[in-house]
Write a protein that holds these residues in place. Structure first.
Motif, PDB file in Angstrom:
ATOM      1  N   TRP A  27      50.654  48.893  35.271  1.00  0.00           N
ATOM      2  CA  TRP A  27      51.280  49.733  36.299  1.00  0.00           C
ATOM      3  C   TRP A  27      52.776  49.499  36.451  1.00  0.00           C
ATOM      4  O   TRP A  27      53.412  50.129  37.280  1.00  0.00           O
ATOM      5  CB  TRP A  27      50.630  49.438  37.660  1.00  0.00           C
ATOM      6  N   SER A  28      53.323  48.536  35.742  1.00  0.00           N
ATOM      7  CA  SER A  28      54.723  48.133  35.916  1.00  0.00           C
ATOM      8  C   SER A  28      54.978  47.588  37.324  1.00  0.00           C
ATOM      9  O   SER A  28      56.074  47.761  37.875  1.00  0.00           O
ATOM     10  CB  SER A  28      55.675  49.319  35.638  1.00  0.00           C
ATOM     11  N   HIS A  29      53.966  46.961  37.891  1.00  0.00           N
ATOM     12  CA  HIS A  29      54.148  46.300  39.180  1.00  0.00           C
ATOM     13  C   HIS A  29      55.168  45.176  39.046  1.00  0.00           C
ATOM     14  O   HIS A  29      55.152  44.409  38.088  1.00  0.00           O
ATOM     15  CB  HIS A  29      52.833  45.711  39.688  1.00  0.00           C
ATOM     16  N   SER A  30      56.011  45.076  40.077  1.00  0.00           N
ATOM     17  CA  SER A  30      57.020  44.019  40.040  1.00  0.00           C
ATOM     18  C   SER A  30      56.406  42.648  40.297  1.00  0.00           C
ATOM     19  O   SER A  30      56.808  41.658  39.705  1.00  0.00           O
ATOM     20  CB  SER A  30      58.098  44.290  41.094  1.00  0.00           C
ATOM     21  N   TYR A  31      55.465  42.580  41.208  1.00  0.00           N
ATOM     22  CA  TYR A  31      54.985  41.299  41.700  1.00  0.00           C
ATOM     23  C   TYR A  31      53.630  40.949  41.128  1.00  0.00           C
ATOM     24  O   TYR A  31      52.701  41.755  41.144  1.00  0.00           O
ATOM     25  CB  TYR A  31      54.918  41.311  43.229  1.00  0.00           C
ATOM     26  N   MET A  32      53.552  39.726  40.631  1.00  0.00           N
ATOM     27  CA  MET A  32      52.300  39.236  40.069  1.00  0.00           C
ATOM     28  C   MET A  32      52.031  37.840  40.592  1.00  0.00           C
ATOM     29  O   MET A  32      52.951  37.090  40.934  1.00  0.00           O
ATOM     30  CB  MET A  32      52.339  39.240  38.539  1.00  0.00           C
ATOM     31  N   PHE A  33      50.717  37.489  40.613  1.00  0.00           N
ATOM     32  CA  PHE A  33      50.275  36.242  41.244  1.00  0.00           C
ATOM     33  C   PHE A  33      49.170  35.604  40.410  1.00  0.00           C
ATOM     34  O   PHE A  33      48.379  36.301  39.777  1.00  0.00           O
ATOM     35  CB  PHE A  33      49.708  36.517  42.647  1.00  0.00           C
ATOM     36  N   TRP A  34      49.115  34.280  40.461  1.00  0.00           N
ATOM     37  CA  TRP A  34      47.983  33.534  39.920  1.00  0.00           C
ATOM     38  C   TRP A  34      47.331  32.739  41.039  1.00  0.00           C
ATOM     39  O   TRP A  34      47.995  31.985  41.759  1.00  0.00           O
ATOM     40  CB  TRP A  34      48.419  32.564  38.822  1.00  0.00           C
ATOM     41  N   TYR A  35      46.005  32.929  41.170  1.00  0.00           N
ATOM     42  CA  TYR A  35      45.204  32.176  42.130  1.00  0.00           C
ATOM     43  C   TYR A  35      44.138  31.388  41.362  1.00  0.00           C
ATOM     44  O   TYR A  35      43.686  31.804  40.307  1.00  0.00           O
ATOM     45  CB  TYR A  35      44.474  33.113  43.093  1.00  0.00           C
ATOM     46  N   ARG A  36      43.712  30.286  41.964  1.00  0.00           N
ATOM     47  CA  ARG A  36      42.516  29.611  41.477  1.00  0.00           C
ATOM     48  C   ARG A  36      41.479  29.603  42.587  1.00  0.00           C
ATOM     49  O   ARG A  36      41.830  29.488  43.783  1.00  0.00           O
ATOM     50  CB  ARG A  36      42.806  28.187  41.003  1.00  0.00           C
ATOM     51  N   ALA A  81      45.375  19.883  30.062  1.00  0.00           N
ATOM     52  CA  ALA A  81      44.269  20.188  30.969  1.00  0.00           C
ATOM     53  C   ALA A  81      43.574  18.932  31.497  1.00  0.00           C
ATOM     54  O   ALA A  81      43.366  17.954  30.758  1.00  0.00           O
ATOM     55  CB  ALA A  81      43.255  21.091  30.267  1.00  0.00           C
ATOM     56  N   THR A  82      43.212  18.980  32.758  1.00  0.00           N
ATOM     57  CA  THR A  82      42.447  17.915  33.391  1.00  0.00           C
ATOM     58  C   THR A  82      41.164  18.499  33.975  1.00  0.00           C
ATOM     59  O   THR A  82      41.064  19.712  34.211  1.00  0.00           O
ATOM     60  CB  THR A  82      43.244  17.248  34.524  1.00  0.00           C
ATOM     61  N   ARG A  83      40.184  17.636  34.225  1.00  0.00           N
ATOM     62  CA  ARG A  83      38.897  18.109  34.742  1.00  0.00           C
ATOM     63  C   ARG A  83      39.066  18.800  36.099  1.00  0.00           C
ATOM     64  O   ARG A  83      38.325  19.714  36.444  1.00  0.00           O
ATOM     65  CB  ARG A  83      37.906  16.955  34.839  1.00  0.00           C
ATOM     66  N   SER A  84      40.045  18.363  36.854  1.00  0.00           N
ATOM     67  CA  SER A  84      40.271  18.957  38.173  1.00  0.00           C
ATOM     68  C   SER A  84      40.775  20.403  38.081  1.00  0.00           C
ATOM     69  O   SER A  84      40.827  21.116  39.094  1.00  0.00           O
ATOM     70  CB  SER A  84      41.268  18.130  38.975  1.00  0.00           C
ATOM     71  N   GLN A  85      41.147  20.819  36.888  1.00  0.00           N
ATOM     72  CA  GLN A  85      41.585  22.192  36.691  1.00  0.00           C
ATOM     73  C   GLN A  85      40.443  23.116  36.277  1.00  0.00           C
ATOM     74  O   GLN A  85      40.660  24.310  36.029  1.00  0.00           O
ATOM     75  CB  GLN A  85      42.726  22.249  35.676  1.00  0.00           C
ATOM     76  N   THR A  86      39.239  22.581  36.218  1.00  0.00           N
ATOM     77  CA  THR A  86      38.060  23.426  36.047  1.00  0.00           C
ATOM     78  C   THR A  86      37.953  24.336  37.260  1.00  0.00           C
ATOM     79  O   THR A  86      37.882  23.858  38.398  1.00  0.00           O
ATOM     80  CB  THR A  86      36.795  22.568  35.913  1.00  0.00           C
ATOM     81  N   SER A  87      37.968  25.638  37.018  1.00  0.00           N
ATOM     82  CA  SER A  87      38.055  26.577  38.126  1.00  0.00           C
ATOM     83  C   SER A  87      37.915  27.996  37.592  1.00  0.00           C
ATOM     84  O   SER A  87      37.829  28.222  36.383  1.00  0.00           O
ATOM     85  CB  SER A  87      39.417  26.429  38.836  1.00  0.00           C
TER      86      SER A  87
END
Lengths: 112, 117
Positions: A27-36, A81-87
């Motif tokens: 969509w050519s959106h300006s704003y993008m995000f990463w969530y866990r 990568a660490t195990r705590s990053q399992t998500s």
């Protein structure tokens, strides 16, 4: 909403390896995000980006790196990568005047 | 910083009955948006309903309605005539009125809703 895609959908890796999760929006959106997403924590913001070459930390950025060389792509890299990053990881985007966030389908990452 | 609290980790409802999911939030802003998202086992995040804080009227979307109490900072979701397809995790979320980067959502921890046939 098929306009934002994440890959891979599932990923298994080992401790210490570098992993990159991909996010692409059409969509050519300006704003993008990463969530866990973790049980008992809901969704927590890792990084966000206001435009190409503009990124900023969210609530839980440690151990992650992002880049945004093109508006449509926002990859998330786990440098060692660490195990705590399992998500489960979700990418999302929003247009400059759009109130609704669009989410990708998520990537389930397991670090063994 | 804004916080969103969903204190009930799980709830159960009989099919065709009504259930209410609770959410409270904390903010110093006078204008903002509140959302309920549904996440079925497919992991897809589905927007159920949205409420603007400046609107006194509670939002309604078919069988879904909210009870928005601004002074109490409470935002509960009522699901009427519950269906088996309503079984999912539900997230309450807050967003400030600014656009762009501040469109990031702050989520509660979620509540798992099961529907008994």
């Amino acid at each position: 909403d098929a306009g934002i895609t994440q890959s891979p959908r599932y990923k298994i890796t080992e401790t210490g390896r570098q992993v990159t999760l991909m996010c692409h929006q059409t969509w050519s959106h300006s704003y993008m995000f990463w969530y866990r997403q973790d049980l008992g924590h809901g969704l927590r913001l890792i990084y966000y980006s206001a435009a190409a070459d503009i990124t900023d930390k969210g609530e839980v950025p440690d151990g992650y790196v992002v880049s945004r060389s093109k508006t449509e792509n926002f990859p998330l890299t786990l440098e060692s990568a660490t195990r705590s990053q399992t998500s489960v990881y979700f990418c999302a985007s929003v247009g400059r005047r759009n109130e609704k966030l669009f989410f990708g389908s998520g990537t389930q990452l397991s670090v063994l | 910083a804004q916080t969103v609290t969903q204190s009930q980790p799980e709830m159960s409802v009989q099919e065709a009955e009504t259930v209410t999911l609770s959410c409270t939030y904390d903010t110093s802003e006078s204008d903002y948006y509140l959302f309920w998202y549904k996440q079925p086992p497919s992991r897809q995040m589905i927007l159920v309903i949205r409420q603007e804080a400046y609107k006194q009227q509670n939002a309604t979307e078919n069988r879904f309605s909210v009870n928005f109490q601004k002074a109490a900072k409470s935002f509960s979701l009522k699901i009427s005539d519950s269906q088996l397809g309503d079984a999912a995790m539900y997230f309450c979320a807050y967003r400030s009125p600014e656009t762009g980067a501040n469109s990031k959502l702050t989520f509660g921890k979620g509540i798992t809703l099961s529907v008994r046939p």
